[in-house]
Scaffold this active site. Structure first.
Site, PDB file in Angstrom:
ATOM      1  N   ALA A  23     -17.338  -9.630  39.229  1.00 35.98           N
ATOM      2  CA  ALA A  23     -16.003  -9.077  39.448  1.00 35.98           C
ATOM      3  C   ALA A  23     -16.110  -7.902  40.395  1.00 35.98           C
ATOM      4  O   ALA A  23     -17.157  -7.262  40.528  1.00 35.98           O
ATOM      5  CB  ALA A  23     -15.374  -8.628  38.120  1.00 35.98           C
ATOM      6  N   GLY A  34     -14.010  -4.324  41.194  1.00 34.71           N
ATOM      7  CA  GLY A  34     -12.971  -3.417  40.739  1.00 34.71           C
ATOM      8  C   GLY A  34     -12.654  -2.377  41.789  1.00 34.71           C
ATOM      9  O   GLY A  34     -13.088  -2.443  42.941  1.00 34.71           O
ATOM     10  N   GLY A  35     -11.883  -1.362  41.374  1.00 31.96           N
ATOM     11  CA  GLY A  35     -11.455  -0.343  42.314  1.00 31.96           C
ATOM     12  C   GLY A  35     -12.570   0.591  42.731  1.00 31.96           C
ATOM     13  O   GLY A  35     -12.503   1.200  43.792  1.00 31.96           O
ATOM     14  N   MET A  36     -13.605   0.743  41.886  1.00 32.07           N
ATOM     15  CA  MET A  36     -14.675   1.687  42.180  1.00 32.07           C
ATOM     16  C   MET A  36     -16.037   1.034  42.348  1.00 32.07           C
ATOM     17  O   MET A  36     -16.933   1.635  42.919  1.00 32.07           O
ATOM     18  CB  MET A  36     -14.774   2.733  41.062  1.00 32.07           C
ATOM     19  CG  MET A  36     -13.566   3.618  40.953  1.00 32.07           C
ATOM     20  SD  MET A  36     -13.794   4.874  39.688  1.00 32.07           S
ATOM     21  CE  MET A  36     -12.217   5.716  39.840  1.00 32.07           C
ATOM     22  N   ALA A  37     -16.197  -0.160  41.824  1.00 35.04           N
ATOM     23  CA  ALA A  37     -17.522  -0.779  41.837  1.00 35.04           C
ATOM     24  C   ALA A  37     -17.392  -2.297  41.771  1.00 35.04           C
ATOM     25  O   ALA A  37     -16.337  -2.843  41.448  1.00 35.04           O
ATOM     26  CB  ALA A  37     -18.361  -0.277  40.662  1.00 35.04           C
ATOM     27  N   THR A  38     -18.495  -2.968  42.119  1.00 37.99           N
ATOM     28  CA  THR A  38     -18.599  -4.418  41.997  1.00 37.99           C
ATOM     29  C   THR A  38     -19.701  -4.728  40.995  1.00 37.99           C
ATOM     30  O   THR A  38     -20.751  -4.084  40.984  1.00 37.99           O
ATOM     31  CB  THR A  38     -18.932  -5.054  43.360  1.00 37.99           C
ATOM     32  OG1 THR A  38     -17.905  -4.716  44.286  1.00 37.99           O
ATOM     33  CG2 THR A  38     -19.013  -6.567  43.236  1.00 37.99           C
ATOM     34  N   VAL A  39     -19.443  -5.721  40.140  1.00 36.99           N
ATOM     35  CA  VAL A  39     -20.408  -6.113  39.114  1.00 36.99           C
ATOM     36  C   VAL A  39     -21.035  -7.450  39.494  1.00 36.99           C
ATOM     37  O   VAL A  39     -20.316  -8.397  39.845  1.00 36.99           O
ATOM     38  CB  VAL A  39     -19.736  -6.210  37.725  1.00 36.99           C
ATOM     39  CG1 VAL A  39     -20.765  -6.627  36.674  1.00 36.99           C
ATOM     40  CG2 VAL A  39     -19.099  -4.878  37.347  1.00 36.99           C
ATOM     41  N   LYS A  77     -24.024  -3.074  38.252  1.00 35.20           N
ATOM     42  CA  LYS A  77     -22.782  -2.505  38.797  1.00 35.20           C
ATOM     43  C   LYS A  77     -23.153  -1.537  39.909  1.00 35.20           C
ATOM     44  O   LYS A  77     -23.898  -0.584  39.693  1.00 35.20           O
ATOM     45  CB  LYS A  77     -21.995  -1.781  37.709  1.00 35.20           C
ATOM     46  CG  LYS A  77     -20.783  -1.022  38.261  1.00 35.20           C
ATOM     47  CD  LYS A  77     -19.980  -0.359  37.154  1.00 35.20           C
ATOM     48  CE  LYS A  77     -19.183  -1.384  36.401  1.00 35.20           C
ATOM     49  NZ  LYS A  77     -18.238  -0.768  35.455  1.00 35.20           N
ATOM     50  N   ASP A  89     -10.405   5.075  30.118  1.00 36.85           N
ATOM     51  CA  ASP A  89      -9.873   3.853  30.737  1.00 36.85           C
ATOM     52  C   ASP A  89     -10.021   2.678  29.773  1.00 36.85           C
ATOM     53  O   ASP A  89     -10.544   1.627  30.134  1.00 36.85           O
ATOM     54  CB  ASP A  89     -10.605   3.580  32.052  1.00 36.85           C
ATOM     55  CG  ASP A  89      -9.809   2.616  32.950  1.00 36.85           C
ATOM     56  OD1 ASP A  89      -8.597   2.439  32.709  1.00 36.85           O
ATOM     57  OD2 ASP A  89     -10.399   2.044  33.880  1.00 36.85           O
TER      58      ASP A  89
END
Length: 647
Positions: A25, A27-32, A47, A141
């Site tokens: 996935a 996201g707004g701050m990181a990729t996993v 991540k 969050d």
């Protein structure tokens, strides 16, 4: 797995250990990503922070510090952090890979969950957040995307009551705390779950997570969030201006106990909410037990007296007691529950054969009373009776921990050790369950012992070829950095000349060693300049393309004579290199004593004793000194001539 867009990291091996196999996935701050830990041969989640966040020094520092804290937060419902580092300047985390799906995926498939399922998932979610709160962390969050639901041990994704739930993204908890808005002005926390105080003043504490958990519980029960819209800022302010509606307003028949629980968790005033996730967890467990007891009692009372088989049907309701408790995860059930049910089913023969109405009523009433007592007793045993508080064993030595465990009838299990900068070797750095968490009496506590400080010596690389030096550093778990090459008269070109830090220095895993290689002998040979006049030496160096650096020193040698040089004659030097010349300032000066009016022969002896030459002039060499040249008190070099005028 998201593979619709080419990703250059897929197939890359990071730090020589983690080979990225796919993207999970973004996201707004990181990729996993999923990755294979080639050292331990296991699948992990990796991540990596987006380049846009890596330029924020404050964010990166907080992210790194938080990762270290979460790595010490050992809890079965927290996604474990195994490692951290940097790849091409981007911070990354290596985490436990959870085989399953997110709570968001489950809600997308099923829309909503039944009350027992919602409470079962909520309990484990809150248990993880409570562990973080005890460690002084605020998640900030909490949302379905950060709640991972693994497949149930009993098999099948549909069995959510027995599923294992893990909470992720604690690694960003304090990193985002520095700012409540991102560069575009949007709130960092997801607006559908944001607490009012985070909107109004950016303040977050444990009660902020309680609010978000209450919204997640509401969504599990209803299949929707309480506030929604196209404008994120407007949605955020709805949390400030409006109370969260009860779930029963959307789903008819939803238990009132859950309405009350959601209302209390989502109070707009933080002071009216449970103080932290641990307090909310206790309330969820109470509500869940009430739901189980209510279902059993309702089923029993539906057996209307008068039926020929009413008593037998009442007896048949006993399994519902076990079923109510069986809604708990499998690790929370007791063997005694099933045995009690079987014993009651065997029952009294008179109960099964009696047909008298009065007797049936009496026995049915007794059965109801017994069932209520069984439910109450079982609930007490499952929630309180069989548990005790886990002791605090962190900072105990291994011997102390084993002695304590023997004295208090606990079993110990040792996890893989962990290196620590602060905790001495063979001392407990973490435990699971954590101190003051509930544990079955006589149960097992998992301890992680410190391996001490992890240090690696810088190997001796002098004289090695560059490729061999890189291999030596990799085997020592250190990183290579190429330094500026230097000329050398002794080390061949291309070989290692020196390292910084020097050989034998102890460094942490992943620290960088700068390697300086030899450029071979410098092209210019430094001439011998000692004994030459400084002007001659300066010109000679200029003709060779070298630069003279002059230092004047006291010496018995004549003034302006070169008395030493660096580097020495014959040393190789590069173009424009500096050659330091030590130049004599000449012998020290002599101050001419005042011999005026002294007898001329006496004055001559005085001056000669000072190392001066004397010439007598005038009409009477045997007379008195009436003049001096140079005058008295003048400083002159040794052996200078002084003229005396005698009359």
């Amino acid at each position: 797995m998201d593979t619709t867009v080419a990703d250059t990291l897929i197939g890359t091996t990071i730090d020589g250990r983690y080979r990225i196999t796919g993207r999970v996935a973004r996201g707004g701050m990181a990729t996993v990503y999923t990755a294979t830990d080639q050292r331990l041969e296991r699948t992990v989640a990796l991540k990596i922070i987006h380049p846009s966040q890596a330029t924020n020094v404050h964010f990166v520092d907080r992210f790194t510090d938080e990762a270290k804290t979460i790595a010490r937060l050992t809890h079965p419902n927290v996604v474990a952090v195994y490692d951290q580092g940097r790849h091409l300047g981007l911070p990354y985390l290596v985490m436990e890979y959870v085989q399953g799906s997110t709570l968001r995926d489950l809600l997308t498939q099923r829309r909503r969950l039944n009350p027992v399922e919602a409470c079962a998932i909520g309990e484990q979610m809150l248990s993880a957040i409570a562990a973080a709160h005890r460690a002084g962390l605020v998640h900030r969050d909490v949302k379905p995307e950060n709640v991972l639901v693994a497949e149930a041990p009993s098999g099948g994704k549909a069995n959510l009551v027995d599923a294992v739930v893990k909470v992720a993204d604690f690694g960003l908890a304090r990193a985002v705390e520095a700012s409540s808005v991102d560069e575009s002005g949007q709130l960092m926390a997801t607006v559908a779950y944001v607490a009012p105080e985070l909107v109004t003043d950016g303040h977050a504490d444990a009660r902020t997570d309680v609010y978000s958990a209450g919204i997640v519980l509401y969504e599990m029960l209803t299949g929707r969030v309480p506030f929604d819209g196209d404008d994120p800022v407007a949605v955020a302010w709805q949390h400030v201006d409006n109370d969260v509606p009860p779930p029963s307003q959307t789903v008819k028949g939803s238990p009132q106990a859950l309405d009350a629980l959601v209302a209390r968790a989502t109070r707009r005033d933080p002071g009216a909410r449970p103080t932290d996730a641990g307090a909310m967890l206790a309330e969820v467990q109470t509500v869940r037990d009430q739901l189980g007891a209510a279902s059993v009692e309702t089923a029993l009372l539906r057996q209307v007296p008068g039926s020929r088989h009413a008593a037998a049907d009442a007896t048949a309701m006993v399994p519902a007691v076990s079923a109510a408790v069986a809604d708990r995860p499998s690790w929370a059930r007791l063997p005694e529950q099933s045995r009690n049910a079987q014993t009651y089913r065997r029952g009294d023969p008179e109960l099964r054969s009696s047909t008298g109405p009065d007797r049936r009523r009496i026995l049915l009433s007794a059965a109801v009373a017994v069932m209520v007592l069984v439910v109450i007793g079982s609930t007490w045993w499952v929630t309180l009776g069989r548990y005790t508080d886990a002791p605090s064993m962190v900072n105990m030595t291994k011997d102390q921990a084993e002695l304590y465990a023997r004295q208090h009838n606990f079993e110990l299990f040792y996890a893989d050790g962990a290196y620590s900068e602060n905790v001495p070797k063979d001392t407990v750095v973490s435990q699971s369950p954590a101190a003051q968490e509930k544990i079955v009496k006589g149960g097992t506590i998992t301890l992680t012992l410190s391996l001490g400080k992890e240090r690696f010596e810088v190997p001796d690389l002098t004289g090695l070829e560059l490729a061999a030096a890189k291999t030596e550093l990799a085997q020592a778990n250190l990183k290579y950095k190429e330094g500026t090459g230097q000329y050398s008269d002794t080390v061949p070109e291309g070989a290692v000349l020196s390292t910084n830090p020097a050989k034998g220095t102890e460094l942490k895993r992943g620290d960088t060693v700068t390697v300086v290689t030899s450029k071979g002998r410098a092209p210019i040979s430094v001439p011998n300049l000692v004994g030459k006049n400084v002007n001659v030496a300066r010109n000679e160096l200029q003709q060779l393309g070298l630069t003279a650096v002059e230092r004047y020193k006291d010496s018995d040698k004549p003034a302006d004579e070169v008395i030493a040089q660096s580097p020495k004659a014959g040393t190789g030097a590069a173009n424009d290199a500096e050659v330091t010349l030590d130049v004599s300032k000449g012998p020290p000066l002599i101050t001419i004593p005042d011999v005026n009016n002294q007898q001329c022969q006496q004055a001559q002896g005085t001056l000669q004793q000072q190392g001066l030459q004397v010439q007598i002039t005038g009409f009477n060499p045997q007379g008195f000194v009436r003049g001096m040249n140079p005058p008295a008190n003048t400083q002159v070099p040794p052996q200078s001539q002084v003229i005396l005028q005698c009359f």
